[in-house]
Design a protein around this motif. Structure first.
Motif, PDB file in Angstrom:
ATOM      1  N   ILE A  78       5.192  -9.155   0.651  1.00  0.00           N
ATOM      2  CA  ILE A  78       3.867  -8.778   0.169  1.00  0.00           C
ATOM      3  C   ILE A  78       3.313  -7.623   0.995  1.00  0.00           C
ATOM      4  CG2 ILE A  78       1.470  -9.563  -0.020  1.00  0.00           C
ATOM      5  CD1 ILE A  78       2.623 -12.326  -0.823  1.00  0.00           C
ATOM      6  N   GLU A  79       3.557  -7.663   2.295  1.00  0.00           N
ATOM      7  CA  GLU A  79       3.059  -6.594   3.166  1.00  0.00           C
ATOM      8  C   GLU A  79       3.663  -5.238   2.823  1.00  0.00           C
ATOM      9  OE1 GLU A  79       2.270 -10.405   5.182  1.00  0.00           O
ATOM     10  OE2 GLU A  79       4.011  -9.548   4.156  1.00  0.00           O
ATOM     11  N   ASP A  80       4.865  -5.239   2.225  1.00  0.00           N
ATOM     12  CA  ASP A  80       5.494  -3.973   1.846  1.00  0.00           C
ATOM     13  C   ASP A  80       4.588  -3.145   0.942  1.00  0.00           C
ATOM     14  OD1 ASP A  80       7.929  -3.959   3.211  1.00  0.00           O
ATOM     15  OD2 ASP A  80       8.910  -5.212   1.707  1.00  0.00           O
ATOM     16  N   PHE A  81       3.906  -3.804   0.000  1.00  0.00           N
ATOM     17  CA  PHE A  81       3.087  -3.050  -0.949  1.00  0.00           C
ATOM     18  C   PHE A  81       1.590  -3.178  -0.710  1.00  0.00           C
ATOM     19  CE2 PHE A  81       4.534  -7.013  -2.963  1.00  0.00           C
ATOM     20  CZ  PHE A  81       3.342  -7.621  -3.334  1.00  0.00           C
ATOM     21  N   LYS A 115       2.233  -1.872   4.493  1.00  0.00           N
ATOM     22  CA  LYS A 115       3.233  -1.022   5.141  1.00  0.00           C
ATOM     23  C   LYS A 115       3.480   0.304   4.433  1.00  0.00           C
ATOM     24  CE  LYS A 115       5.801  -4.906   7.149  1.00  0.00           C
ATOM     25  NZ  LYS A 115       7.117  -5.591   7.191  1.00  0.00           N
ATOM     26  N   GLY A 116       3.128   0.398   3.169  1.00  0.00           N
ATOM     27  CA  GLY A 116       3.401   1.626   2.435  1.00  0.00           C
ATOM     28  C   GLY A 116       4.878   1.844   2.166  1.00  0.00           C
ATOM     29  N   THR A 117       5.626   0.757   2.077  1.00  0.00           N
ATOM     30  CA  THR A 117       7.069   0.855   1.854  1.00  0.00           C
ATOM     31  C   THR A 117       7.403   1.617   0.575  1.00  0.00           C
ATOM     32  OG1 THR A 117       7.392  -1.243   3.016  1.00  0.00           O
ATOM     33  CG2 THR A 117       9.183  -0.505   1.571  1.00  0.00           C
ATOM     34  N   PHE A 118       6.546   1.463  -0.431  1.00  0.00           N
ATOM     35  CA  PHE A 118       6.828   2.088  -1.726  1.00  0.00           C
ATOM     36  C   PHE A 118       5.913   3.285  -1.990  1.00  0.00           C
ATOM     37  CE2 PHE A 118       7.861  -2.462  -2.067  1.00  0.00           C
ATOM     38  CZ  PHE A 118       9.225  -2.360  -2.305  1.00  0.00           C
ATOM     39  N   SER A 119       5.421   3.883  -0.928  1.00  0.00           N
ATOM     40  CA  SER A 119       4.542   5.046  -1.097  1.00  0.00           C
ATOM     41  C   SER A 119       5.284   6.154  -1.827  1.00  0.00           C
ATOM     42  CB  SER A 119       4.061   5.554   0.266  1.00  0.00           C
ATOM     43  OG  SER A 119       3.247   4.594   0.897  1.00  0.00           O
ATOM     44  N   PHE A 138       3.170  -3.550  -9.962  1.00  0.00           N
ATOM     45  CA  PHE A 138       4.613  -3.508 -10.220  1.00  0.00           C
ATOM     46  C   PHE A 138       5.421  -4.167  -9.116  1.00  0.00           C
ATOM     47  CE2 PHE A 138       8.698  -1.108  -9.922  1.00  0.00           C
ATOM     48  CZ  PHE A 138       9.227  -1.443 -11.156  1.00  0.00           C
ATOM     49  N   TYR A 139       5.075  -3.910  -7.872  1.00  0.00           N
ATOM     50  CA  TYR A 139       5.906  -4.436  -6.784  1.00  0.00           C
ATOM     51  C   TYR A 139       5.658  -5.922  -6.551  1.00  0.00           C
ATOM     52  CZ  TYR A 139       7.008   0.435  -6.215  1.00  0.00           C
ATOM     53  OH  TYR A 139       7.435   1.716  -6.461  1.00  0.00           O
ATOM     54  N   TRP A 140       4.470  -6.399  -6.881  1.00  0.00           N
ATOM     55  CA  TRP A 140       4.269  -7.853  -6.863  1.00  0.00           C
ATOM     56  C   TRP A 140       5.104  -8.499  -7.960  1.00  0.00           C
ATOM     57  CZ3 TRP A 140       0.793 -11.345  -9.881  1.00  0.00           C
ATOM     58  CH2 TRP A 140       0.818 -12.649  -9.365  1.00  0.00           C
ATOM     59  N   ARG A 195      -5.997  -7.505   0.391  1.00  0.00           N
ATOM     60  CA  ARG A 195      -5.005  -7.490  -0.688  1.00  0.00           C
ATOM     61  C   ARG A 195      -3.798  -8.375  -0.361  1.00  0.00           C
ATOM     62  NH1 ARG A 195      -4.587  -4.147  -5.365  1.00  0.00           N
ATOM     63  NH2 ARG A 195      -6.716  -3.972  -6.125  1.00  0.00           N
ATOM     64  N   THR A 196      -3.407  -8.415   0.897  1.00  0.00           N
ATOM     65  CA  THR A 196      -2.304  -9.298   1.293  1.00  0.00           C
ATOM     66  C   THR A 196      -2.678 -10.747   1.010  1.00  0.00           C
ATOM     67  OG1 THR A 196      -1.636  -7.753   3.021  1.00  0.00           O
ATOM     68  CG2 THR A 196      -0.830 -10.013   3.211  1.00  0.00           C
ATOM     69  N   HIS A 197      -3.893 -11.108   1.369  1.00  0.00           N
ATOM     70  CA  HIS A 197      -4.378 -12.471   1.133  1.00  0.00           C
ATOM     71  C   HIS A 197      -4.380 -12.786  -0.353  1.00  0.00           C
ATOM     72  CE1 HIS A 197      -7.280 -15.768   0.699  1.00  0.00           C
ATOM     73  NE2 HIS A 197      -7.007 -16.066   1.966  1.00  0.00           N
ATOM     74  N   LEU A 198      -4.844 -11.844  -1.152  1.00  0.00           N
ATOM     75  CA  LEU A 198      -4.945 -12.054  -2.597  1.00  0.00           C
ATOM     76  C   LEU A 198      -3.563 -12.293  -3.214  1.00  0.00           C
ATOM     77  CD1 LEU A 198      -6.397 -11.945  -5.362  1.00  0.00           C
ATOM     78  CD2 LEU A 198      -6.152  -9.461  -5.277  1.00  0.00           C
TER      79      LEU A 198
END
Length: 729
Positions: A29-32, A35-39, A530-532, A714-717
């Motif tokens: 979840i932190e990726d999107f 962390k901006g993994t999918f920026s 999308f990433y969720w 957003r991570t919590h959500l």
């Protein structure tokens, strides 16, 4: 009880494995969220230079000048490090002669689009940097056409600064909080008409046309703000006209800089109207004013004399449903002073038309069972006067670039790859930057020469993101279509687990937004949440994204069928979708869920309540639960006033159908939502409680409609929604 406990315990363990990256699941979840993994990289802040050989872009807090052909950086025009207190450049604009730059810093949002900021003037000749005004923060600062002045608003009044001596001139003095607004818009115009800067310079810079909003009689909505450590919450009030209630009275005025006098524009005797746009024409001293009636099914163009304020009706168009506001944005006056181009839906699809200044149709420029989605512009320097636009001609799921001449002939398709294209074209039409993406490819940014449509070079290809995507083996969009009981074809795509097996049965979560004119199913990269959704496929879910009737890009009949009865056809379509999906051998028909946000939350609530036994679970984030609580412009455009169409408001309200709840329901809302008020969630909960229905709910203190503000929000959500699905779908 023990089984339920074990189920939730196992779900929590599985979620922990996912979010800590163990096992085969690689997305967290932190990726999107953090962390901006999918920026996705792009090229923004583009300003085309006058000589046609250069453009500038804002990169790393510096305004850089690039050679168009080579792509090399020619100069650092301005370095943001020289700003006071190391402020960041939010945006910038050049004066017409490119001798000065107006720099926006310390931008502080008010609502979705409105803001205040500190502005600076940078003189490229003297290399001097000057604060625009020392009398308080400003908004919407804009150069005059000759670059000698800058207009802006402050505390509901309109001002301008003479740059030769930095003297400040106050144009209006009637501005008063919660009563009179000059030069800026009110809340509902900002939200629904995308209007914040409510003034514009005349082409010669001799006049300023501006709006005045009298919102004295508009009712207030109040929200409590729960500040940490405060003994009492803060009460925040603002003007919000709900459906059927009074709007602000809008008037248009013209200020003459030479005489320092204000002229009132004649926009007619009817006061209960909307003025979505004003703009100066190519005819000297002639202002164009677009007027909509309250129900937004009659569209007028008024031409106003800038010196006298007298007006004439130049154009009128009526609809049996509602006007697409894009018509106002597409209005383009030609240099000959005799014609204008505007879009319209008379043929059943949005197309471009050429009219005389008196409103006489010359010709329809584009035609066919497809839509012009974006009118880019017309190059009047060429003999053929080519018109550039993006359309759905190849497919409703795509956006392709075309040109056509002013006679409606010699249509040419310029883009050559399937997918979604958007274009930033230089002012002289010599070059354009094309932003292209497709279902399998993130944004590629390329520079083209317009005359021969040849690519000069690639500006951004997102190679790093492509590597990330490949390493994670993301699920591909699997497109499908199906027919509803009335033979309507609906489009969608599936995201399946990478280890998908036809002989297994999977739970399905439907995602939709469904609002009028929207579109989630395109041949484009990613999409909302999308990433969720990708994370959910790694947990063994299939995610189905589907567009119902009422959504866009398929013509008037498909989109406007929902007129006067929002929710009816959308709910029917998703129930049909559940039936279709449930008939597939790889779907567990007893484990179908639906979710959405805003309008999508409204539909997911309604579908769960009306769709038993086809749905097991629904999540509704920030939903409208009765259109009686929503604003005038949006709601009445599609439903008319509640006084005139009460059934349209009540028949498909989730509150009306709350007693039908049989599945699992999670309701989420922010208490600081200035758009879809928390009141919607409160009243739906009351209806569910009164009906004796069990459900889950969660509120986010002080968060607005997007539920973003604050660390970990957003991570919590997303973690909460994931956990809920693991335990309930």
């Amino acid at each position: 009880m023990i089984f339920a406990y074990l189920k939730k315990y196992l779900a929590a363990i599985l979620l922990l494995l996912v979010t800590t990256g163990y096992g085969q699941q690689k997305i967290t979840i932190e990726d999107f969220t953090e962390k901006g993994t999918f920026s996705q990289r792009s090229i923004g802040g583009i300003n085309w230079m006058n000589d046609g050989n250069y453009y500038t872009s804002l990169i790393d807090n510096r305004i850089l000048k690039f050679n168009i052909i080579t792509g090399e950086t020619e100069d650092v025009i301005f370095d943001g490090a020289s700003l006071d207190k190391q402020k960041r450049i939010n945006r910038y604009q050049f004066s017409a002669d490119e001798g000065k730059i107006l720099i926006t810093t310390d931008r502080q949002a008010i609502y979705r689009r409105s803001y205040t900021a500190d502005f600076y003037i940078y003189d490229l000749n003297t290399k001097s940097l000057t604060l625009l005004s020392e009398n308080g923060r400003q908004a919407y600062a804009t150069f005059s056409p000759d670059g000698s002045r800058v207009a802006f608003t402050r505390k509901n009044n309109l001002y301008y600064v003479n740059l030769n001596d930095m003297s400040e001139v106050q144009v209006t003095d009637t501005g008063e909080a919660q009563k009179i607004i000059n030069g800026s818009s009110d809340w509902v115009y900002e939200e629904e008409l995308s209007l914040t800067k409510a003034f514009c310079w005349s082409p010669t810079g001799e006049k300023l046309a501006f709006y005045t909003f009298d919102e004295s009689h508009v009712k207030e909505y109040n929200m409590q703000k729960w500040k940490d450590g405060a003994l009492y919450p803060e009460d925040y009030r603002y003007k919000y006209p709900k459906a059927g209630e009074r709007n602000a009275i809008v008037t248009i005025h013209i200020f003459d800089l030479a005489t320092q006098k204000i002229v009132d524009a004649d926009i007619g005797e009817e006061w209960d109207i909307y003025i979505p746009r004003i703009k100066w024409t190519k005819t000297k001293d002639l202002l164009s004013v677009i007027r909509l009636n309250r129900l937004q099914n009659k569209f007028n163009i008024l031409h106003v004399n800038g010196s006298t304020g007298k007006s004439s009706l130049a154009f009128t168009q009526s609809y049996s449903t509602y006007v697409d506001i894009d018509e106002a944005d597409d209005l383009t006056y030609l240099n000959d002073g005799k014609h204008f181009i505007i879009s319209g839906e008379k043929s059943g699809f949005k197309h471009l038309y050429l009219y005389t200044m008196e409103g006489k149709l010359v010709r329809q420029l584009t035609s066919g069972d497809w839509e012009v989605k974006t009118f880019i512009g017309i190059d009047e320097s060429q003999r053929s006067k080519p018109i550039y636009y993006l359309s759905t001609e190849t497919s409703p799921l795509e956006r392709q670039l075309y040109k056509i001449d002013l006679k409606g002939r010699k249509k040419t398709k310029l883009s050559d790859q399937p997918g979604i294209n958007s274009v930033n074209m230089s002012a002289d039409f010599s070059y354009y930057i094309n932003y292209h993406h497709s279902a399998n490819t993130p944004i590629n940014v390329k520079l083209f020469r317009t005359s021969n449509n040849k690519m000069i070079r690639v500006l951004e290809s997102n190679e790093k993101l492509k590597e990330t995507i490949a390493s994670l083996n993301l699920s591909k969009k699997d497109y499908f279509s199906f027919k509803t009981i009335d033979e309507t074809t609906l489009e969608g795509y599936l995201l399946k687990p990478n280890d998908f097996q036809e002989e297994k049965q999977y739970p399905v979560l439907i995602y939709q937004y469904s609002g009028p004119g929207s579109q989630n199913v395109t041949n484009g990269w990613a999409g909302s949440h999308f990433y969720w959704h990708q994370l959910l496929t790694q947990l063994g879910y299939i995610v189905a994204v589907i567009d119902s009737r009422g959504t866009g890009s398929r013509g008037v009949d498909f989109q406007k069928i929902t007129y006067k009865q929002l929710g009816k056809y959308e709910a029917e379509d998703y129930i049909e979708a559940a039936k279709y999906l449930g008939s597939q051998p790889f779907v567990d028909a007893k484990r179908i869920g639906i979710w959405g946000w805003s309008y999508g939350g409204y539909i997911s609530s309604l579908v769960l309540f009306k769709g038993a036994p086809y749905f097991k679970t629904a999540i509704a984030v920030s939903p409208v639960t009765t259109w009686r609580y929503y604003d005038t412009i949006y709601t009445e455009r599609y439903l008319q006033k509640p006084q005139d169409n009460p059934a349209g408001y009540d028949d498909n309200s989730p509150i009306t159908h709350a007693a039908k709840l049989e599945g699992n329901f999670l309701l989420i809302h922010g208490t600081g939502d200035d758009n879809v008020h928390f009141q919607n969630a409160v009243n739906l909960q009351n209806a569910l409680i009164s009906a004796g229905k069990q459900f889950h709910s969660f509120y986010y203190p002080d968060r607005a409609h997007g539920i973003r503000k604050g660390k970990n929000t957003r991570t919590h959500l997303y973690r909460m929604m994931t956990d809920y699905l693991l335990g309930n779908l």
